[in-house]
Design a protein around this motif. Structure first.
Motif, short mmCIF file in Angstrom:
data_model
loop_
_atom_site.label_atom_id
_atom_site.label_comp_id
_atom_site.label_asym_id
_atom_site.label_seq_id
_atom_site.Cartn_x
_atom_site.Cartn_y
_atom_site.Cartn_z
N UNK A 1 -4.39 1.48 5.35
CA UNK A 1 -5.36 0.85 6.27
C UNK A 1 -5.59 1.73 7.49
N UNK A 2 -4.48 2.30 8.00
CA UNK A 2 -4.54 3.09 9.25
C UNK A 2 -5.10 4.48 9.03
N UNK A 3 -4.63 5.15 7.98
CA UNK A 3 -4.97 6.57 7.81
C UNK A 3 -5.93 6.84 6.66
N UNK A 4 -6.25 5.80 5.91
CA UNK A 4 -7.18 5.99 4.80
C UNK A 4 -8.61 6.09 5.28
N UNK A 5 -9.49 6.37 4.32
CA UNK A 5 -10.91 6.54 4.70
C UNK A 5 -11.75 5.37 4.19
N UNK B 1 8.46 -2.16 1.89
CA UNK B 1 7.94 -0.82 1.59
C UNK B 1 6.49 -0.89 1.14
N UNK B 2 6.18 -1.86 0.30
CA UNK B 2 4.80 -2.03 -0.16
C UNK B 2 3.89 -2.37 1.02
N UNK B 3 4.36 -3.24 1.88
CA UNK B 3 3.55 -3.63 3.05
C UNK B 3 3.34 -2.43 3.99
N UNK B 4 4.39 -1.62 4.13
CA UNK B 4 4.28 -0.45 5.01
C UNK B 4 3.26 0.53 4.47
N UNK B 5 3.24 0.71 3.14
CA UNK B 5 2.26 1.64 2.58
C UNK B 5 0.85 1.09 2.74
N UNK B 6 0.74 -0.20 2.55
CA UNK B 6 -0.58 -0.82 2.74
C UNK B 6 -1.10 -0.61 4.14
N UNK C 1 -0.25 19.35 3.08
CA UNK C 1 0.71 18.73 4.01
C UNK C 1 0.23 17.39 4.54
N UNK C 2 -0.94 16.94 4.12
CA UNK C 2 -1.35 15.57 4.46
C UNK C 2 -1.00 14.69 3.25
N UNK C 3 0.28 14.53 3.03
CA UNK C 3 0.80 13.91 1.81
C UNK C 3 1.41 12.55 2.16
N UNK C 4 0.81 11.51 1.68
CA UNK C 4 1.24 10.14 2.02
C UNK C 4 2.08 9.57 0.89
N UNK C 5 3.38 9.87 0.92
CA UNK C 5 4.27 9.35 -0.11
C UNK C 5 4.51 7.86 0.10
N UNK C 6 4.67 7.13 -0.97
CA UNK C 6 5.10 5.74 -0.85
C UNK C 6 6.59 5.74 -0.46
#
Ligand code: 6PG
Length: 240
Positions: A125-129, A116-121, A99-104
């Motif tokens: 940045x925010x939730x990645x490791x 959309x691309x900028x939002x995923x980026x 359930x920690x699924x980060x869909x584009x």
């Protein structure tokens, strides 16, 4: 130096990748880590996903504590069968309880392709490791990975995590892709390649000489010290 693993057929390839995947996740979690993995789309990936669904339950992996990302996505409606995320959810994510699924973002998100691309980026940045523990990538017969296609302007984007690709030669035409800098923030890179039509692209990708512009897979190295593994069937290895 990349490792090359050659299997007799796509099912054997998928079973091996699935087994190594759950082992990697379990090892990372045993060490207290929250694994971050980047999935890919395509037919061999789908076979791998179904294999994960077979071995995932009971593997000891806490699937609710794995962060799932994508290397690319088709910019179509969220419920489109063309969505990589929909395919992965149906094949295994929903079955194992991820359930920690980060869909584009999807095309019905109300965002433009570039928004959309900028939002995923921003989400990465925010939730990645900071790096993917494993990056899975299919390979096109033209040597593309994710949605980075030969000669495409997206190959040269260095100052963004994700980029809109409006002109994919592989349908559907509109896609979001992580850029090379983002894809290469990976500790392990797994290329998943099946079928004879890929043998030439595999050879070009692994050759001593060649250009990223002509064979984008050559631009994938992972981070310094990363492991790179080519999971091939005999046909893709040119042995069939
Ligand atoms: C996509 C994929 C793409 C795919 C390759 C290989 O969204 O289409 O991410 O990069 O992995 O084209 O696809 P096949 O395994 O189906 O040949």
């Amino acid at each position: 130096m990349a490792e090359v693993v050659v299997h007799p057929d796509p099912d054997a390839l998928a079973a091996d990748v699935a087994a190594r995947f759950v082992e990697l996740l379990a090892d990372l979690q045993a060490g207290g880590a929250v694994p971050h993995v980047a999935l890919t789309g395509g037919s061999i990936a789908e076979r791998v996903h179904r294999a994960i669904a077979r071995v995932g339950p009971g593997s000891g992996v806490d699937w609710g504590a794995v962060e799932f990302w994508w290397g690319d996505e088709r910019y179509v409606a969220a419920d489109s069968p063309d969505r990589n995320a929909r395919q992965a959810r149906e094949a295994f994510l929903d079955k194992v309880g991820a359930h920690r699924v980060h869909e584009m973002p999807a095309s019905d998100s109300g965002l433009s392709l570039d928004e959309a691309a900028a939002a995923y980026g921003e989400e990465v940045r925010r939730d990645g490791s900071g790096a993917f523990d494993v990056l899975m990538l299919g390979l096109g017969p033209d040597g593309h990975v994710a949605s980075l296609f030969p000669g495409n302007a997206a190959l040269d984007v260095e100052d963004a995590i994700a980029v809109g690709v409006p002109d994919s030669p592989k349908p559907p035409p509109e896609r979001i892709s992580l850029t090379f800098p983002a894809l290469n923030r990976s500790r392990a890179v797994w290329f998943l390649v099946s079928s004879a039509e890929k043998a030439d692209a595999v050879a070009r990708a692994r050759a001593d000489e060649g250009s990223v512009a002509q064979t984008p897979a050559r631009g994938i190295t992972g981070e310094p010290g990363a492991t790179v593994t080519w999971f091939l069937d005999r046909a893709a290895a040119g042995e069939a």
